[in-house]
Design an enzyme around this catalytic site. Structure first.
Site, PDB file in Angstrom:
ATOM      1  N   SER A  93      22.964  41.001   7.781  1.00 55.34           N
ATOM      2  CA  SER A  93      22.877  40.504   9.328  1.00 55.34           C
ATOM      3  C   SER A  93      22.945  38.861   9.224  1.00 55.34           C
ATOM      4  CB  SER A  93      21.531  40.956   9.888  1.00 55.34           C
ATOM      5  OG  SER A  93      21.416  40.296  11.031  1.00 55.34           O
ATOM      6  N   HIS A 128      14.931  69.517  14.935  1.00 54.93           N
ATOM      7  CA  HIS A 128      14.807  68.817  16.212  1.00 54.93           C
ATOM      8  C   HIS A 128      14.159  67.578  16.022  1.00 54.93           C
ATOM      9  CE1 HIS A 128      15.224  72.650  18.416  1.00 54.93           C
ATOM     10  NE2 HIS A 128      14.683  73.162  17.618  1.00 54.93           N
TER      11      HIS A 128
END
Lengths: 447, 447, 447, 447
Positions: D277, D154
């Site tokens: 980037s 989870h």
């Protein structure tokens, strides 16, 4: 009777809501069909197509008089979707009135009108819930307008944003969905009175007047032309639900990820009684968030069935139309469940601003963009970028701190304040979104 | 370079159009990116962010100066989507201006703005084509307003309609799609100027003013907030294309079926040079219709990828965004191909009104609804239906003609004129659709 | 409790079967979970992990002792999927045994093992039904091995085939699906005993031995490694169901089209009580065929959700796994409904061989291929084709009969017998398919 | 010619590979069609259907003699998919042989056989790549068999696993895909020789012998019956590609998440020239991982089109079949790109075992399961769990350490060693997976 998870007493609440059950229970659907037949009889009596006495007798029937088990038996016997109900209604009506129930209407007249009523109800519930979610998001956006946190791209820490900026992006998407709803609803849910093949020939010269009155009677718009074969209407609604579900799933997915203990910036609220895991007692799982994502996947897949069904043969195509009988209610259950869960998520979200600040400081060299900006002023943008690519590679590989490497390129002054997060135009954009939404909401309330 | 069918010299025309190639060729995309960078430079110079001389130098670059092969090489070297282009632009720019090209913008600023320009172009082409198709449909609807043919439901002959009524149903759906387009386009295609993580921090206090000017420069709307992670915008456009494609596919599918030689009521126009089959020389295949259906399936599936992509992580998610790079152009090729083929279909449709009349007479007991109506007046609706169910079963099983079986229930007068098709309110609905559309079209032309 | 169409008393039978309800009712699922916990307790006791007395007490519980309403209440209270059941079981167990129920197992151990049991049951029912359908198809293929009918391509009449050839093509596809099932089932449905994160740490050194015994106890295969995050297993099953559903839908779609009254070559069997339409009493609709197509669309869309769910995070991902809780039962309902309807369709198919012969004679110039063959021997294949393209264009445009146009190219002898349908190698291929299937079926029966 | 991203010089490498371009370039496809026609001519000559001289002349044609631009022109003129090529071949053949090229074959005979050759090539490349990926995974699984890291469920830190255990789960899924491939390939890719409507009537009594020889000539299996309308064959292949793509995407998605800087346990290898980037120079993005996930989404959606296409009309349905012309090559490009990227990912994965150890220590109370186990021995499992739920809630809310809270329930001895990760049966399961795979691989190599 409980062989689909929607109808499970144990698990149904994850996939549906009390309102969706009220809307789509068998009794509720039969009652809706009955009320449609009542409206039809009323309009027909007003135009002299059936006797007033018949219309009154039909209008007087209560759903309590309808034996649903008997409807079911006769439906199976005749293999016809409406004869079961008609037969049971004839049982409780005087003979004459019994001949006038469902007079000249086809199954699809009733089932499409019923579907439009369902869509109208769902649209109204969705709108209410979107407004509720939007309100909570606007509050969050304002509250955390200037709260710095890491922006992340490609899953990696980037430069600073504010949490309010992130939330305002969610709110803006919700606002667009409200806009879509307000524009689309006029197309989604008209009445249907088509007769056998669409030209309403059974009812003679008053046919279109009858349709006008019937539509008014059931409270739906009156379409310019029969749409038994034009399923873009319900398909557009289904696709809209897909957009809404994905909107909510994006929010939920973000909470799921930000709740990762390694990040820990937000968390779902849990009640004291909630148990996360029976093998790992420390666990606190973002189960609401997960479920919103899951629901979106199912909703998208159901919407795809509706869209596929737009291509059908001729004036009515059972392959398409019967698919909608299954899909629309299931879509309704799931989208309401999704909205309800999402509302709880955004209403109960726990925001850990300290953790946000710590992460900003610890990860991601959130100063790198600002440093690029400053160095760009000295050496040019692309030269600066090449230089800094080299610098950060060295940070990764050798651990040499940035400042140390930059000392011959930038002054101490240049390097000052790099650890203060720059929020850019984020807060202003929050204001733009919040202001626009609040204006729209206020206009609506005073309208 | 021709390993996708869209780019095949032999087969590409079935999947794309000259306009879609003009829009999505590599050169065209690079040119669009260049023009975006030029607009950005202009807006930055106007705000004093970069020198006027740099903006001018950037604006002066022509796509002819850009060596695309070199862009490709450098893109692969750096594994970065923009550095290839930036490098090549720096080669042709003075050093100083080279530092100011793509100043502070991210790849997504350029690629999203480019995608919005593509969506804007597509939207305009789609609108033009929908209007063209609508015009042909309105003409057909009027021309065949009163031409009787069999209505069919569940693939079976039913009661009469007019061909104009069928076509008006198509036109009404096209009109709704024009409505969707006009409402949706404001949401689909804004400019993007987000910077690193969305808050445009690189550009300082003028950031939002810069975005306003940049949006105006590229001719797109200025969004209230960064939408790098809000992909409902392109997803809505993709879903809209799905609705349009299915609308056209429904028309095409109907032509495919009505062209079955056993039905033979309409046919695609074929040119003299067209060959249907190389093994069955008599064949005349509805290949245009088939292709429109095929295109719709691919378009729907691409739209599903866009919708799935709405759920992404954080401020930018490459998994979603890069998918759009592939999907949007492909969607554009296919939707324009679909519109072009559909336009040819409805423009060239051959209507065999004799065959329509023959089929009405031969098949389907098209009198049955009218007979039901008349008998209902005598014995009640449901009693009449039971009786007629019995009668038609006997027709099927023993061949006993209807009139013979009915002779003790209905007079000869009652049975008269049953073979004259009753068009019901069909023609009136044609008028309603045509009138509304013509009014809207005229208003638009005079506007 | 009846808000999904599967659970509707009136309409549920179109979407599910008594067997699917027996398999997926709430009570049935709780009972299956109980039996899994009993098998676990037994295996644990045999290895000394829990006391024998506890295992016996757990084994002694009957589903009748389990208060499902109470399970539901406690599930909602704890927001945990298993604690409700565990609590209710503890209520009916001695304290000590109560501590040993679900000892060290996670929800997913129980729910995955339960899903595998469901898949195993479904697989066995699907296999039985595919064999039943195959048998009917083999009979039809043999019976109509030499019955000529029109082959059709692109929706247009082409050259002759036999009806048996068409059916043998369906049967061959069914046979491939039986082959897929027999190969796939070993991968689809293993037991799961993973513990908290997959390494079964709770159970100590005997963990893998425990899993081996547990798998044997529940009657499933023992996987080499935990598969909590490897959802290719259920996804493959779902995709298999998609292939089966589409196989059946192709058959149903063909019946739908051949039942068009304008074609009229086959029809669904209807019972005397069946009513086709309440507005057009003559109608006889292929509703079974339509429903099989509709079911296939829903099944495909559910399979897509399962496939999407294969990509999940880490050792367990609720977004994926909980989706399966909804999807697998729904898939089971629909695939069994589809098989049941398809079985009735092919078992009750009415074949009108006269109509087949008439259509061959009337439509499609079914002689054209044979004529091409004969003319090819004289003038070459492509020259013949060009010539015949011209000939048939003239037939369409002027009505001049083929023979008349050909009189200077072919002798009367060449033109003789053209109206006798040539079945080619069709009957031999029927034999090949039937023989292979019968051999496989006999081998299986004697095995 | 470069208007689809697959054909882009700049970006094509993300979506395709040199091998996929070699397989699907226009020239390659035309060459494949030519070789099929050559094989057909050869088999026909051997059976005396066409003259030996014609077969030889056809066999002598080289792709270099085929003017593709001319093929394209004539294809558009005739609107027929094969006449363009046939005409160009006739230009380069003696008149007589020109009449024998594509003798009695339909477009679908050629295109389906070509598609089967493509599928056969793809299958072989996929198998090679899966084996390569499996090898790297087996090495990783062995290498990190005992390297502790956090298991997560989870999205939350849970109990310990080993990294090798995680990787072995991936490898096991890859092994199942190799198994699926080995079983499925016999169904995916047979030759097609159907003639006009499937019964190969043109070729007379030797038709099936011709098909046998033709299949052998092209190197494909000989199907029992024509499959022009049985598209489960290519659909199964497409679904298989979907499973493979999702398998790889699960691995890539895991790398994407574990590479989050807040987790930092693994990373994609990047080359020195790679730039992450242009606005955040410190960024290192998992772009390969992202692209593998993106490709899987597109592949799944293409597989859905193929599956939808299984339901078609009659003996050939252009709506389905032409869809495959687009989809299969695109699927081929993307699946090979996905495999190539995934191979680089798993081959270059950087594993930070220190970070794994730190995360185990820092996050997630990885001791909680072991503590539960120990306390269970004292007070019972469920009692222990309730107690520990309380304990960990207090940890979260008040920060009181676990040991302190437990001091009256457990002795110091009980609490000893809790910080040593328990790997459970994980390493044994690694061995099971690795051993089985190595045995299979060795058997294959010595075979």
């Amino acid at each position: 009777v409980d062989a689909h998870l929607v109808d499970s007493a144990i698990f149904g609440a994850n996939w549906s809501t009390p309102e969706s059950h009220a809307l789509f229970s068998e009794r509720s659907r039969v009652d809706r069909w009955l009320r449609i037949l009542q409206s039809l009889g009323r309009a027909q009596a007003d135009l002299g197509i059936v006797p007033e006495s018949s219309a009154r007798a039909i209008e007087a029937i209560s759903i309590d008089e309808v034996d649903i088990a008997k409807v079911a038996d006769r439906t199976r016997e005749t293999a016809h979707s409406m004869l079961g109900l008609i037969g049971v209604l004839q049982d409780v009506l005087p003979t004459d009135a019994g001949e006038h129930v469902c007079y000249g209407a086809t199954v699809q007249d009733v089932s499409d009108t019923s579907a439009s009523l369902e869509i109208a109800s769902l649209t109204s519930l969705i709108r209410r819930d979107l407004l509720g979610i939007e309100e909570k998001l606007l509050d969050l956006a304002e509250r955390f307008r200037d709260t710095p946190m890491l922006g992340r791209t490609h899953g990696q820490p980037g430069a600073p944003i504010s949490f309010g900026f992130k939330v305002a992006g969610w709110a803006d998407e919700v606002a667009r969905n409200i806009g879509r709803l307000d524009q689309g609803v006029e197309r989604w849910a008209p009445a249907q009175l088509a007769g056998a093949v669409g030209v309403v020939a059974f009812h003679g010269p008053d046919a279109l007047e009858l349709r006008t009155r019937f539509a008014a009677g059931v409270g739906l718009t009156n379409p310019p032309i029969t749409w038994t074969a034009s399923r873009d209407r319900p398909a557009e609604f289904a696709n809209f639900c897909g957009l809404v579900a994905q909107n909510l799933a994006r929010i939920a997915n973000e909470i799921y990820n930000l709740q990762r203990e390694e990040i820990g910036e937000v968390a779902e609220r849990t009640s004291g009684a909630t148990v996360g895991s029976i093998t790992m007692p420390h666990k606190r799982n973002p189960e609401g968030s997960e479920q919103v994502v899951t629901l979106a996947r199912v909703i998208r897949s159901l919407a795809a069935v509706m869209t596929e069904g737009m291509v059908g043969d001729h004036e009515r195509d059972g392959r398409t139309w019967k698919g909608e009988w299954l899909v629309l209610p299931q879509l309704g259950h799931h989208i309401l469940a999704s909205l309800s869960l999402a509302d709880a998520l955004v209403g109960g979200i726990e925001v850990d601003t300290d953790k946000m600040a710590q992460n900003l400081a610890r990860f991601g060299h959130s100063e790198s963009q600002e440093l690029l900006r400053r160095l760009s002023l000295r050496v040019g943008k692309h030269a600066a970028q090449s230089e800094l690519n080299r610098v950060y590679r060295a940070v990764r590989e050798t651990g040499t701190p940035v400042a140390e490497q930059m000392s011959d390129m930038l002054t101490a002054e240049d390097l000052a304040g790099l650890d203060t997060p720059t929020l850019g135009a984020g807060p202003e954009m929050v204001d733009a979104v919040v202001t626009a939404a609040r204006l729209r909401r206020e206009a609506e309330q005073t309208a």
